[in-house]
Motif scaffolding. Structure first.
Motif, PDB file in Angstrom:
ATOM      1  N   GLN A 131       0.824  -1.204   0.000  1.00 11.86           N
ATOM      2  CA  GLN A 131       0.000   0.000   0.000  1.00 11.86           C
ATOM      3  C   GLN A 131       0.858   1.253   0.000  1.00 11.86           C
ATOM      4  OE1 GLN A 131      -3.498  -0.038   2.514  1.00 11.86           O
ATOM      5  NE2 GLN A 131      -3.376   2.173   2.844  1.00 11.86           N
ATOM      6  N   ALA A 182      -6.549  -2.554  -2.501  1.00 11.22           N
ATOM      7  CA  ALA A 182      -7.608  -3.554  -2.304  1.00 11.22           C
ATOM      8  C   ALA A 182      -7.967  -4.238  -3.618  1.00 11.22           C
ATOM      9  CB  ALA A 182      -8.841  -2.897  -1.691  1.00 11.22           C
ATOM     10  N   ARG A 239      -5.233   3.073  -0.654  1.00 13.90           N
ATOM     11  CA  ARG A 239      -5.868   1.938   0.036  1.00 13.90           C
ATOM     12  C   ARG A 239      -6.840   1.215  -0.886  1.00 13.90           C
ATOM     13  NH1 ARG A 239     -10.630   1.684   1.760  1.00 13.90           N
ATOM     14  NH2 ARG A 239     -10.925   3.959   1.713  1.00 13.90           N
ATOM     15  N   ARG A 240      -7.660   1.972  -1.598  1.00 12.02           N
ATOM     16  CA  ARG A 240      -8.652   1.363  -2.496  1.00 12.02           C
ATOM     17  C   ARG A 240      -7.974   0.667  -3.677  1.00 12.02           C
ATOM     18  NH1 ARG A 240     -11.725   6.574  -3.857  1.00 12.02           N
ATOM     19  NH2 ARG A 240     -12.729   5.224  -5.427  1.00 12.02           N
ATOM     20  N   GLU A 274      -4.985  -6.543  -4.505  1.00 11.70           N
ATOM     21  CA  GLU A 274      -4.944  -7.811  -3.763  1.00 11.70           C
ATOM     22  C   GLU A 274      -5.917  -8.823  -4.357  1.00 11.70           C
ATOM     23  OE1 GLU A 274      -5.443  -7.047   0.368  1.00 11.70           O
ATOM     24  OE2 GLU A 274      -3.550  -5.944   0.557  1.00 11.70           O
ATOM     25  N   LYS A 275      -7.084  -8.352  -4.766  1.00 13.72           N
ATOM     26  CA  LYS A 275      -8.027  -9.260  -5.429  1.00 13.72           C
ATOM     27  C   LYS A 275      -7.449  -9.749  -6.763  1.00 13.72           C
ATOM     28  CE  LYS A 275     -12.127  -7.036  -3.450  1.00 13.72           C
ATOM     29  NZ  LYS A 275     -13.327  -6.196  -3.744  1.00 13.72           N
TER      30      LYS A 275
END
Length: 517
Positions: A20, A335, A331-332, A338-339
């Motif tokens: 991040q 996210a 952060r978004r 990571e997916k």
């Protein structure tokens, strides 16, 4: 050993917090780079070291170098990892994305009902070769860390919203460099490996190969930059081009050696009349990801107050004003990343197991030439020596530009001495004729010549008075070809722009037709 086990053995382990942090540095590398580069955008290059903004900031401004990435992030969050270009296009419409260049053309196409990714094809987008896809591709590397092939695939797929061929090759290269920056510590290796994503048949790859070859032979950054501009900026005169600007970014990362301000200074000093802010943003994102937040100038970062805000960009007013915390964007983005990592076989726990560094596979060639526009417009004729020009290329008042606009083909010669020509070999009937309907911009002119085999059939200057005349003045030319009836002949129709005491300009072709009844 199966591929998943091999991945775990060779993985690069990265704590989620570090991922991040480096994503945030990728976003901020763009912001800091753009603002440092703005004074040199489409202007003369820097000659002294640049380390400060030209004014104080309290918030990060909205700019196209990251706005389209914010839009892409929103679309990923709405539609998931299987988002389609059409869905991203709808997000563009909703968010009013498209202020300048190829992106503006995309928004206009979306509004008239064209569905992405057709919005970036040369049939719909006259600036398909420009920098729009390139400067908005970092996000595809941010969500595919250590996976340059995946980053390149995403950049290719979504870059087609506002680019094609070498325009999108630029997006692939930038996304590949950002992806590699998570797992590769050598700036030169990042450039080499990301270049490998692009097919050798692409002009973009040929420019990158020039940069790498000259650098490896010991030529200086200034020599490399000058060679790029001398070879490729002549081919793509618009200052918002993808190919030479991409070469500048590659050289900036190479010679910057992973140091942020050194890298930015190579970009802004590269040459006169480049897209310096976009180049600094691309290169800054790569180094930001390499080094993380600790590698960015803290005083320059602090001025943005962890915020991007704005109500408009260019002539476009946003439906919803932008007001984003940069740390939230990071952060978004992480996210989504990571997916993406998990969906492609990597481990996502407190530590991410990213793929090991390797040379990525080369993507298939996507090639389009200006001659291909004639095949779309009127396949009976071949188009030769057309030039990209720069009529909508970052600076106003530049010479014309070859592009397609509906049923009208605009042309400008690559070589102003030899001119541009349409050629057709045809067997004529008993009562043949040639019909031409051609236009010219107000205040501009060109020479129109028609040859049948080696005989000049017609020659005249096509010109229009300066405004407030109609934007394009049209002329009809009808020529009987009775003299050549029953023969197979070669027809040549020339546009030449070196006309004494006239300002050269585009030719606009509505009709170019042979009838042989």
């Amino acid at each position: 050993m199966n591929s998943l086990v091999l991945l775990c053995v060779l993985a690069v382990n990265m704590p989620r917090a570090e991922y991040q942090d480096r994503v945030q540095a990728g976003w901020l590398g763009q912001l800091v780079g753009v603002v440092l580069g703005w004074p040199y955008e489409h202007d003369v290059a820097a000659t002294t070291r640049v380390e400060r903004y030209n004014k104080r900031y309290t918030v990060g401004p909205v700019d196209d170098d990251w706005y389209y990435e914010i839009v892409a992030l929103r679309a990923f969050e709405r539609h998931g990892l299987r988002m389609t270009p059409a869905q991203l296009g709808e997000q563009w419409k909703e968010d009013q994305a498209g202020s300048w260049g190829s992106s503006r053309e995309t928004l206009k196409a979306l509004r008239r009902g064209v569905v992405a990714p057709a919005t970036g094809h040369p049939k719909e987008n006259p600036l398909w070769w420009s920098i729009g896809s390139q400067f908005s591709a970092e996000i595809y590397g941010l969500v595919a860390p250590g996976m340059p092939e995946l980053a390149g695939q995403l950049a290719r797929e979504f870059g087609h919203l506002n680019g094609y061929a070498e325009g999108v090759d630029g997006a692939v290269f930038m996304a590949g460099m950002v992806s590699l920056a998570f797992v590769e510590r050598d700036a030169r290796a990042i450039v080499r490996k990301a270049a490998h994503l692009i097919h050798p048949g692409s002009p973009y790859r040929q420019c990158l190969d020039m940069v790498i070859d000259m650098a490896e032979r010991g030529r200086s950054a200034a020599e490399v930059m000058q060679a790029v501009e001398d070879r490729w900026h002549i081919e793509y005169p618009g200052t918002n081009n993808a190919v030479p600007n991409g070469g500048i970014v590659a050289a900036s990362v190479w010679f910057g050696g992973g140091k942020f301000l050194d890298t930015i200074n190579h970009a802004v000093a590269a040459g006169d009349y480049t897209d310096a802010d976009c180049n600094a943003a691309n290169a800054g994102a790569v180094v930001g990801v390499m080094q993380g937040m600790k590698g960015l100038p803290a005083d320059l970062v602090a001025q943005f107050g962890d915020r991007i805000a704005g109500k408009s960009m260019g002539e476009v007013t946003f439906r919803v004003p932008v007001d984003e915390k940069i740390s939230d964007l990071a952060r978004r983005t992480a996210a989504v990343g990571e997916k993406m990592i998990a969906a492609h076989g990597a481990r996502v726990k407190e530590t991410l197991a990213l793929p090991a560094v390797r040379v990525p596979a080369t993507m298939p060639l996507e090639r389009f030439t200006l001659a291909d526009l004639a095949r779309i417009w009127n396949p009976d004729w071949t188009l030769e020596r057309a030039g990209f020009g720069g009529g909508h290329g970052g600076l106003g008042g530049l010479r014309g530009m070859t592009h397609l606009r509906g049923d009208v083909l605009a042309t400008y010669p690559r070589d102003e001495v030899r001119g541009l020509l349409f050629r057709r070999k045809v067997r004529l009937g008993q009562h043949p004729s040639l019909a031409i309907e051609v236009g010219v911009d107000a205040g501009r002119a060109f020479q129109l010549d028609v040859w049948v085999d080696d005989e000049r059939l017609h020659g005249a200057v096509v010109e229009a008075p300066a405004a407030p005349q109609p934007e394009i003045a049209w002329r009809r030319v009808d020529k009987a070809l009775t003299k050549y009836a029953g023969r197979e002949v070669t027809l040549r129709v020339y546009q030449r722009v070196l006309v004494k005491d006239r300002i050269p300009g585009n030719a606009y072709w509505k009709v170019l037709r042979v009838t042989s009844e």
